[in-house]
Motif scaffolding. Structure first.
Motif, PDB file in Angstrom:
ATOM      1  N   LEU A   1     -11.864   5.230   8.171  1.00 51.03           N
ATOM      2  CA  LEU A   1     -10.909   4.299   8.062  1.00 51.03           C
ATOM      3  C   LEU A   1     -10.605   3.899   6.616  1.00 51.03           C
ATOM      4  O   LEU A   1      -9.417   3.733   6.084  1.00 51.03           O
ATOM      5  N   LEU A   2     -11.850   3.882   5.783  1.00 55.23           N
ATOM      6  CA  LEU A   2     -11.691   3.103   4.572  1.00 55.23           C
ATOM      7  C   LEU A   2     -11.125   4.222   3.488  1.00 55.23           C
ATOM      8  O   LEU A   2     -10.664   4.220   2.405  1.00 55.23           O
ATOM      9  N   SER A   3     -11.268   5.638   4.005  1.00 57.71           N
ATOM     10  CA  SER A   3     -10.730   6.805   3.216  1.00 57.71           C
ATOM     11  C   SER A   3      -9.264   6.816   3.724  1.00 57.71           C
ATOM     12  O   SER A   3      -8.575   7.991   3.175  1.00 57.71           O
ATOM     13  N   GLY A   4      -8.631   6.270   4.488  1.00 51.76           N
ATOM     14  CA  GLY A   4      -7.123   6.270   4.622  1.00 51.76           C
ATOM     15  C   GLY A   4      -6.698   7.010   6.063  1.00 51.76           C
ATOM     16  O   GLY A   4      -5.742   7.223   6.184  1.00 51.76           O
ATOM     17  N   GLU A   5      -7.669   7.455   6.892  1.00 53.05           N
ATOM     18  CA  GLU A   5      -7.434   7.943   8.078  1.00 53.05           C
ATOM     19  C   GLU A   5      -7.233   7.084   9.267  1.00 53.05           C
ATOM     20  O   GLU A   5      -7.517   5.666   9.119  1.00 53.05           O
ATOM     21  N   VAL A   6      -6.581   7.452  10.462  1.00 52.69           N
ATOM     22  CA  VAL A   6      -6.507   6.344  11.540  1.00 52.69           C
ATOM     23  C   VAL A   6      -7.547   6.939  12.413  1.00 52.69           C
ATOM     24  O   VAL A   6      -7.821   8.074  12.692  1.00 52.69           O
ATOM     25  N   VAL A   7      -7.992   5.966  13.307  1.00 53.86           N
ATOM     26  CA  VAL A   7      -9.281   6.016  14.162  1.00 53.86           C
ATOM     27  C   VAL A   7      -8.903   5.512  15.376  1.00 53.86           C
ATOM     28  O   VAL A   7      -8.492   4.156  15.307  1.00 53.86           O
ATOM     29  N   ALA A   8      -9.380   5.879  16.631  1.00 58.38           N
ATOM     30  CA  ALA A   8      -9.148   5.102  17.772  1.00 58.38           C
ATOM     31  C   ALA A   8     -10.483   4.432  18.288  1.00 58.38           C
ATOM     32  O   ALA A   8     -11.455   5.137  17.933  1.00 58.38           O
ATOM     33  N   PHE A   9     -10.497   3.205  18.676  1.00 58.46           N
ATOM     34  CA  PHE A   9     -11.375   2.626  19.113  1.00 58.46           C
ATOM     35  C   PHE A   9     -11.495   1.713  20.295  1.00 58.46           C
ATOM     36  O   PHE A   9     -10.202   1.276  20.691  1.00 58.46           O
TER      37      PHE A   9
ATOM     38  N   ASN B   1      -6.552   0.839   8.110  1.00 56.34           N
ATOM     39  CA  ASN B   1      -6.903  -0.308   7.210  1.00 56.34           C
ATOM     40  C   ASN B   1      -5.510  -0.789   6.575  1.00 56.34           C
ATOM     41  O   ASN B   1      -4.783  -0.049   6.253  1.00 56.34           O
ATOM     42  N   ILE B   2      -5.280  -2.191   6.829  1.00 57.82           N
ATOM     43  CA  ILE B   2      -4.131  -3.013   6.452  1.00 57.82           C
ATOM     44  C   ILE B   2      -3.804  -2.768   4.945  1.00 57.82           C
ATOM     45  O   ILE B   2      -2.536  -2.954   4.668  1.00 57.82           O
ATOM     46  N   GLY B   3      -4.960  -2.605   4.318  1.00 62.68           N
ATOM     47  CA  GLY B   3      -4.508  -2.447   2.797  1.00 62.68           C
ATOM     48  C   GLY B   3      -4.170  -1.201   2.259  1.00 62.68           C
ATOM     49  O   GLY B   3      -3.772  -0.800   1.085  1.00 62.68           O
ATOM     50  N   ASN B   4      -3.880  -0.310   3.180  1.00 59.10           N
ATOM     51  CA  ASN B   4      -3.390   1.120   2.773  1.00 59.10           C
ATOM     52  C   ASN B   4      -1.947   1.523   3.513  1.00 59.10           C
ATOM     53  O   ASN B   4      -1.994   1.953   4.724  1.00 59.10           O
ATOM     54  N   PRO B   5      -1.090   1.279   2.927  1.00 56.35           N
ATOM     55  CA  PRO B   5       0.307   1.524   3.630  1.00 56.35           C
ATOM     56  C   PRO B   5       0.469   3.101   4.190  1.00 56.35           C
ATOM     57  O   PRO B   5       1.235   3.156   5.253  1.00 56.35           O
ATOM     58  N   LEU B   6       0.087   4.053   3.387  1.00 55.85           N
ATOM     59  CA  LEU B   6      -0.070   5.526   3.965  1.00 55.85           C
ATOM     60  C   LEU B   6      -0.722   5.377   5.233  1.00 55.85           C
ATOM     61  O   LEU B   6      -0.243   6.202   6.139  1.00 55.85           O
ATOM     62  N   ALA B   7      -1.760   4.687   5.365  1.00 52.84           N
ATOM     63  CA  ALA B   7      -2.574   4.794   6.986  1.00 52.84           C
ATOM     64  C   ALA B   7      -1.727   4.195   7.814  1.00 52.84           C
ATOM     65  O   ALA B   7      -1.774   4.611   8.866  1.00 52.84           O
ATOM     66  N   ILE B   8      -1.009   3.145   7.534  1.00 55.69           N
ATOM     67  CA  ILE B   8      -0.288   2.304   8.513  1.00 55.69           C
ATOM     68  C   ILE B   8       0.851   3.253   8.853  1.00 55.69           C
ATOM     69  O   ILE B   8       1.108   3.303  10.124  1.00 55.69           O
TER      70      ILE B   8
END
Ligand code: AMP
Ligand code: MG
Length: 333
Positions: A19-27, A38-45
């Protein structure tokens, strides 16, 4: 991309790193499984929308670990928001509040508000602590499919598209959180869920029901929903919602022997029905509803007939999801 299903502390650490490296993860959460970024990373969003196939005008809910993180998202915390957080967080209540300008509008679909909740699932909480940033997370299903309530539901929809699914077993509630808009006075119920309208009214006095939450009557539903509108959270099978036991018994006589029809009923089994699942109460049905939709699709059931719970407490949330999934609503009362 290979999708791994992981558990426990090692899984949490790996999920946080991704998550902190910009990936998306299911939980897992206590409502349904979430797809976090991560809400701070627009590419991840952006990845959340791509992976789910979700339209970008559908905003996401931000998940926080602690009350103090709320002020990262909103410039003002009203006494009513403080009170509700104290009473219902961590838990299945999402509050819509005014958004700080710095927060990406991708996340709020261009709105000036942001939806926030503090989940109570121990794995979700540990993950949020390990990340130390709020996570944007819609349900971890493909857009249009029933929300996932187990790790294998997520795998079914998203394998090959995300690196990791954190497995916390089946979700406790099984339907999504209650959403309450706190920017109106009185507050507006946008989606019924795990925290009931009755619980909210007890502490807030009046709560307005948004028109989409009002239980539609049969004629209105038919008039307003030719075709696709109500098929969004639906299984492939046709869903028929019956509002009275009497009606259900009549349909059982006509359809009970049909091998590709399945009944979901409350309290008492129906006589003469070959395929039925009996639930003890509305919460029990909520817990299994989306899982049942997926199970029955896998068995090639063509028709699911559901007894709607009464419109109070958790029953209101279940009815809301049923009406969205339904192709046919029968209200003879
Ligand atoms: P989910 O579909 O479970 O991912 O939950 C996201 C839902 O939260 C959206 O479909 C909206 O209905 C609601 N939502 C999120 N942000 C807002 C907002 N700022 N204002 C109103 N509703 C919101
Ligand atoms: Mg969803």
């Amino acid at each position: 991309m290979k999708t791994s299903i992981e558990m426990g502390n090692a899984g949490i650490q790996n999920a946080a790193k991704l998550l902190l490296s910009g990936e998306v993860v299911a939980f897992p959460t206590e409502t349904v499984y979430g797809l976090g970024a991560n809400i701070g990373n627009p590419l991840a969003i952006q990845k959340i929308f791509t992976v789910k196939g979700r339209p970008s005008d559908n905003p996401l809910i931000v998940h926080i670990a602690e009350f103090s993180q709320l002020s990262l998202l909103t410039p003002r915390i009203s006494p009513r928001v403080k009170l509700l957080a104290k009473l219902f967080w961590p838990g299945p209540l999402t509050l819509v509040v005014s958004k700080r300008k710095e927060i990406s509008s991708l996340l709020s679909a261009g709105l000036q508000t942001v939806a926030v909740r503090m989940p109570s699932h121990p794995l979700a909480r540990k993950l949020l602590y390990a990340c130390n940033v709020p996570l944007a997370a819609p349900s971890a299903n493909s857009f249009g499919k029933p929300s996932p309530t187990t790790a294998s539901h997520v795998y079914e929809d998203l394998h090959g598209k995300i690196p990791l699914i954190l497995d916390g077993g089946p979700c406790k509630f099984g339907i999504e959180s209650t959403i309450l808009d706190m920017t109106t006075s009185p507050p507006t119920l946008l989606r019924p869920g795990g925290v009931s309208l009755e619980q909210l009214e007890k502490h807030l006095g009046r709560v307005t029901l948004h028109p989409v939450v009002k239980d539609p009557k049969v004629k209105q539903v038919f008039a307003k929903a030719p075709g696709m509108k109500y098929r969004h959270y639906a299984p492939r099978a046709n869903v028929n919602v019956l509002l009275t036991r009497k009606e259900l018994e009549t349909v059982a006589v006509a359809e009970g022997k049909n091998k590709t029809t399945h009944f979901l009923v409350l309290k008492k089994p129906l006589t003469g029905v070959v395929n039925q699942t009996v639930y003890t109460c509305a919460s029990h049905l909520a817990h299994d509803l989306f899982a049942a939709f997926r199970r029955l699709d896998a068995k090639n059931t063509t028709q699911i007939i559901v007894q709607a719970p009464s419109e109070s407490h958790v029953g209101r949330g279940v009815r809301n999801r049923l009406l969205k999934a339904a192709t046919h609503i029968n209200d003879k009362n």
